[in-house]
Design a protein around this motif. Structure first.
Motif, mmCIF file in Angstrom:
data_model
loop_
_atom_site.group_PDB
_atom_site.id
_atom_site.type_symbol
_atom_site.label_atom_id
_atom_site.label_comp_id
_atom_site.label_asym_id
_atom_site.label_seq_id
_atom_site.Cartn_x
_atom_site.Cartn_y
_atom_site.Cartn_z
ATOM 1 N N ARG A 180 13.152 34.753 4.680
ATOM 2 C CA ARG A 180 11.907 33.987 4.594
ATOM 3 C C ARG A 180 10.736 34.954 4.564
ATOM 4 N N ALA A 181 9.629 34.473 4.098
ATOM 5 C CA ALA A 181 8.415 35.283 4.050
ATOM 6 C C ALA A 181 7.692 35.201 5.386
ATOM 7 N N GLY A 182 7.136 36.299 5.813
ATOM 8 C CA GLY A 182 6.247 36.303 6.960
ATOM 9 C C GLY A 182 6.860 36.543 8.317
ATOM 10 N N ARG A 183 8.106 36.160 8.521
ATOM 11 C CA ARG A 183 8.741 36.372 9.829
ATOM 12 C C ARG A 183 10.233 36.064 9.740
ATOM 13 N N TYR A 184 10.946 36.525 10.748
ATOM 14 C CA TYR A 184 12.381 36.246 10.816
ATOM 15 C C TYR A 184 12.622 34.802 11.231
ATOM 16 N N HIS A 185 13.758 34.282 10.829
ATOM 17 C CA HIS A 185 14.188 32.969 11.334
ATOM 18 C C HIS A 185 14.494 33.112 12.822
ATOM 19 N N ASN A 186 14.280 32.048 13.567
ATOM 20 C CA ASN A 186 14.539 32.117 15.010
ATOM 21 C C ASN A 186 15.979 31.759 15.361
ATOM 22 N N PHE A 187 16.796 31.363 14.394
ATOM 23 C CA PHE A 187 18.176 30.957 14.667
ATOM 24 C C PHE A 187 19.203 32.008 14.231
ATOM 25 N N ALA A 188 18.741 33.154 13.750
ATOM 26 C CA ALA A 188 19.646 34.194 13.283
ATOM 27 C C ALA A 188 19.151 35.551 13.787
ATOM 28 N N TYR A 189 19.929 36.591 13.526
ATOM 29 C CA TYR A 189 19.572 37.930 13.984
ATOM 30 C C TYR A 189 18.744 38.670 12.934
ATOM 31 N N PRO A 190 17.621 39.233 13.341
ATOM 32 C CA PRO A 190 16.828 40.034 12.406
ATOM 33 C C PRO A 190 17.664 41.192 11.868
ATOM 34 N N TYR A 191 17.586 41.419 10.574
ATOM 35 C CA TYR A 191 18.334 42.523 9.974
ATOM 36 C C TYR A 191 17.401 43.546 9.323
ATOM 37 N N ILE A 192 16.598 43.099 8.352
ATOM 38 C CA ILE A 192 15.736 44.040 7.641
ATOM 39 C C ILE A 192 14.514 43.318 7.080
ATOM 40 N N GLN A 193 13.411 44.017 7.097
ATOM 41 C CA GLN A 193 12.191 43.538 6.455
ATOM 42 C C GLN A 193 11.986 44.353 5.200
ATOM 43 N N ILE A 194 11.772 43.677 4.080
ATOM 44 C CA ILE A 194 11.472 44.328 2.808
ATOM 45 C C ILE A 194 10.198 43.673 2.293
#
Length: 105
Positions: free
Chosen positions: A80-94
């Motif tokens: 998603r744009a702008g931020r990580y989902h709150n129901f999954a694990y952050p992996y990478i920002q591109i």
């Protein structure tokens, strides 16, 4: 798939285009999603199919790389744009796009 990549990641570098394509491929091979590319990319609220031009060669190359599983985990299903989902694990920002996995990496 290249049209979805163009729509979702046209402003991202190649890595971001590949990551978007990888989420589609990963969903195809997962038991949690339909095993049909069309059903995956047309599911409500999942992928954009806006017409912002024909996919370029980089979009097709990104799809090819995703099909070869080059560099991203097989459970990276979400972005998603702008931020990580709150129901999954952050992996990478591109760029301004945030990709998440089902498991902590």
């Amino acid at each position: 798939m290249a049209r979805v990549v163009m729509s979702e990641a046209s402003v991202l570098p190649f890595e971001g285009k590949q990551a978007v394509a990888q989420t589609i491929v990963n969903r195809f091979y997962s038991d949690k999603f339909p095993n049909n590319i069309e059903a995956i990319v047309t599911a409500p609220y999942q992928y954009s199919m806006q017409d912002n031009g024909d996919p370029n060669e980089e979009c097709y190359d990104a799809v090819d790389a995703a099909l070869r599983y080059e560099g991203f985990p097989p459970d990276m299903y979400y972005f998603r744009a702008g931020r990580y989902h709150n129901f999954a694990y952050p992996y990478i920002q591109i760029g301004n796009t945030y990709f998440s996995t089902e498991t902590e990496q």
